[in-house]
Design an enzyme around this catalytic site. Sequence first.
Site, PDB file in Angstrom:
ATOM      1  CB  CYS A  94      12.935   8.619   8.310  1.00  0.00           C
ATOM      2  SG  CYS A  94      13.445   7.740   7.317  1.00  0.00           S
ATOM      3  CD  GLU A 109      10.467  12.111  11.795  1.00  0.00           C
ATOM      4  OE1 GLU A 109       9.615  11.431  11.855  1.00  0.00           O
ATOM      5  OE2 GLU A 109      11.405  11.707  10.820  1.00  0.00           O
ATOM      6  CE  LYS A 113      -1.907   2.802   3.362  1.00  0.00           C
ATOM      7  NZ  LYS A 113      -1.768   3.955   2.619  1.00  0.00           N
ATOM      8  CB  SER A 172       4.444   8.675  11.647  1.00  0.00           C
ATOM      9  OG  SER A 172       3.374   8.050  11.853  1.00  0.00           O
ATOM     10  CB  THR A 173       7.322   7.346  16.017  1.00  0.00           C
ATOM     11  OG1 THR A 173       8.760   7.248  15.372  1.00  0.00           O
ATOM     12  CG2 THR A 173       7.407   6.393  17.338  1.00  0.00           C
ATOM     13  CD  GLU A 174       0.001   9.538  15.753  1.00  0.00           C
ATOM     14  OE1 GLU A 174      -1.084   9.644  15.479  1.00  0.00           O
ATOM     15  OE2 GLU A 174       0.834  10.528  15.141  1.00  0.00           O
ATOM     16  N   GLY A 204       3.522   3.499  13.566  1.00  0.00           N
ATOM     17  CA  GLY A 204       4.628   2.098  13.740  1.00  0.00           C
ATOM     18  C   GLY A 204       4.215   1.375  15.030  1.00  0.00           C
ATOM     19  CD  GLU A 222      13.080   3.718   8.016  1.00  0.00           C
ATOM     20  OE1 GLU A 222      13.018   4.635   8.888  1.00  0.00           O
ATOM     21  OE2 GLU A 222      12.939   3.914   6.577  1.00  0.00           O
TER      22      GLU A 222
END
Lengths: 331, 476
Positions: B290, B387, B182, B235-237, B239, B256
């Site tokens: 990133c 970030e 996707k 994004s970490t969120e 992730g 990642e």
Amino acid sequence: MPITVPAYGKEAAGRLASMADVTADDGALRRFLHGLPGVDAVGLEARAATLGTRSIKTTAKAYAIDLAISMIDLTTLEGADTPGKVRALCAKGVHPDPTDRTSPKVAAICVYPDMVATAKEALGDSGIHVASVATAFPAGRAALPVKLADTRDAVAAGADEIDMVIDRGAFLSGRYMDVFEEIKAVKEACARPDGTAAHLKVIFETGELQTYDNVRRVSWLAMLAGADFIKTSTGKVAVNATPPVTLLMLEAVRDFHTTTGVQVGVKPAGGIRTTKDAIKYLVMVNETLGEPWLTADWFRFGASSLLNDLLMQRQKLSTGRYSGPDYVTVD
Amino acid sequence: MTFDYAPAPESRAVVDIAPSYGLFIDGEFAPASDGKVFKTVSPSSEEVLSEVAQASADDVDRAVKAARKAFEKWSALPGAERAKYLFRIARLLQERSRELAVLESLDNGKPIRESRDADLPLVAAHFFYYAGWADKLDHAGYGANPRPLGVAGQIIPWNFPLLMLAWKIAPALATGNTVVLKPAETTPLSALFFADICRQAGLPKGVVNILTGEGSTGAALVAHPDVNKVAFTGSTEVGKAIARTVAGTDKKVTLELGGKAANIVFDDAPLDQAVEGIVNGIFFNQGHVCCAGSRLLVQESVQDELLDALKRRMRTLRVGDPLDKNTDIGAINSAEQLARITALADAGEAEGAERWSPSCELPTTGYWFAPTLFTGVTQAHRIAREEIFGPVLSVLTFRTPAEAVEKANNTPYGLSAGIWTEKGSRMLWMANKLRAGVIWSNTFNKFDPASPFGGYQESGYGREGGRHGLEAYLNV
């Protein structure tokens, strides 16, 4: 304690006098030159390559071509040079394109010292300078009195600019002060009785100096000794001007100007043959030093065959068609 | 007169964008089962480029089934056979690189200079690299005859649409997995063009499936019970949400995520090249990277010199039309992202950091943000911790190498770092101390298919690229 380099310092102007202590003796000069910021070869070459990808078209190209023509030191440095050949070159310098009188003149005609008088006479009051490669060009391997005599002869014959070669042997063996003193002495020999002086261009032969760190050091060395211009090479060795070396010299000139307020010119020489190449160099000047250096007073091309390619490109822009080598003059 | 560069636009005639695109499932393009579509716009002009299908959970299920079916045959092929397809794809990518570079710049807003000179060459390189591994898996260090995992569900971000696709798909196919991918909702087009390349290469049906859609599509893909491996870049969120979803299942995961990389400049650094590296570190791809070097840690003794040089260099950056070959900084990818960058930059100012940008005219349509520098930043400022994912650089200072290490590591992230010094021993000492997945020395933002990439802490886990990148797709 090593002397730190105020290379990017804030208060720029008028620092040259305060730089006198870095040339006070051998040790001080060595510490200063070795204290200059290092050069990362990969990064320098990458930056030069990136600047080479700028796409210069239409109006910008027309501007760049005329600018490049006006910056050429049209050069003949052959053992077989004759007065006739020099006169032909001078005529071309005044009117580079016989079919189009709007073409700018070149900046200077560059010859051996014995041809200075001939060139001077042929150029008359055209405003084109005569540059002469004095100081035992191209090897520079002669005693200092010989080099000084060579310089004085050329100046006496009317040379407006002196292109001197440094003693690469002295530089490579670390005798920086010898090189410094020699440049100073030649600069003094450029003086004319009326109090004016010929402009001094100092040739490094960067292909023989090998490392980028050496190029940065020799650039500062020459500027501290009073060079009006710094020039890459003689055009007589395998490796002459390259974009990374020229970029590095432009950066040194920029830092020297920031530090001392003194403006020094740059001249890449040898191997620049095409309009495309010349424009890449102009882009480097534009993005490193900017407008104050984008004139023949502060940037030159040492070249003989570049002019014809510029003229062909110029004709193409004005007519929309490529002509060919028979539509520009050979000399 | 000044040396003004005349516009040098790359022609967009080389790319033919259809008015609408379906989902690529089992080798065919088809509309979404519930007929939903969304628009993709060019961030530099806000022009609608195309309409793409919005995949539903049903579509996800169809795609996973197609991939599962294709897996039987694909994984049974000898490695050398799979390599042939990958090589073919790599060559097609090269042949169509100009078209794809223009497409990428249109859909993403990145300058053509970067899509042409960085993205596309790397995309092809990744396929070539993993094509080389396909028949050598026995020698990758994971024992004899390592087995693929099965169906890989892959979700990629909008900053390097085609490159992230290559990072995901090339190793997955080389190791014998099949893929449901996707792309991000703002940059779906190059993945759809890639689907066409898969057909051109004669890739068996169902081996690669492309589902365009929003976060809900991605969530359905991650949650699908028949997906064996989840690979996510973003994004970490998100992730963290993915990690929660797959916790307790036997799915393998690589994440990642974000970064807040320190770019550390010592007083003996090659300063001119360091300035270039800083510029490349934070302004490459509008800072939508990133691993961007968004925290500049500079030794106090060279702070003034370096900042003067950096500002001078920033004044030469050319912001504008992404398709102009002379553009250095293109458009911000979306209005939402622009709002996020703006909010964080405003927070920087509000918290007392000093903001500086070169004077540059920004286009009136599209999403733009001028390259920005913050000085006087402290570790406590939001702009030093969060970030930003935009062209915003925060400058901090240090006095000793130990302090540099301490500050560089004082972050929840750990994706990359940069060290600038001429002293080799210090370079190696620092590299050992820094907690980051990638550490560059006297350079920044250099990528190569042969070198592994990935992070520590909130920057995620697992490695992509290199031999290590195979592990994530093998049952080892």
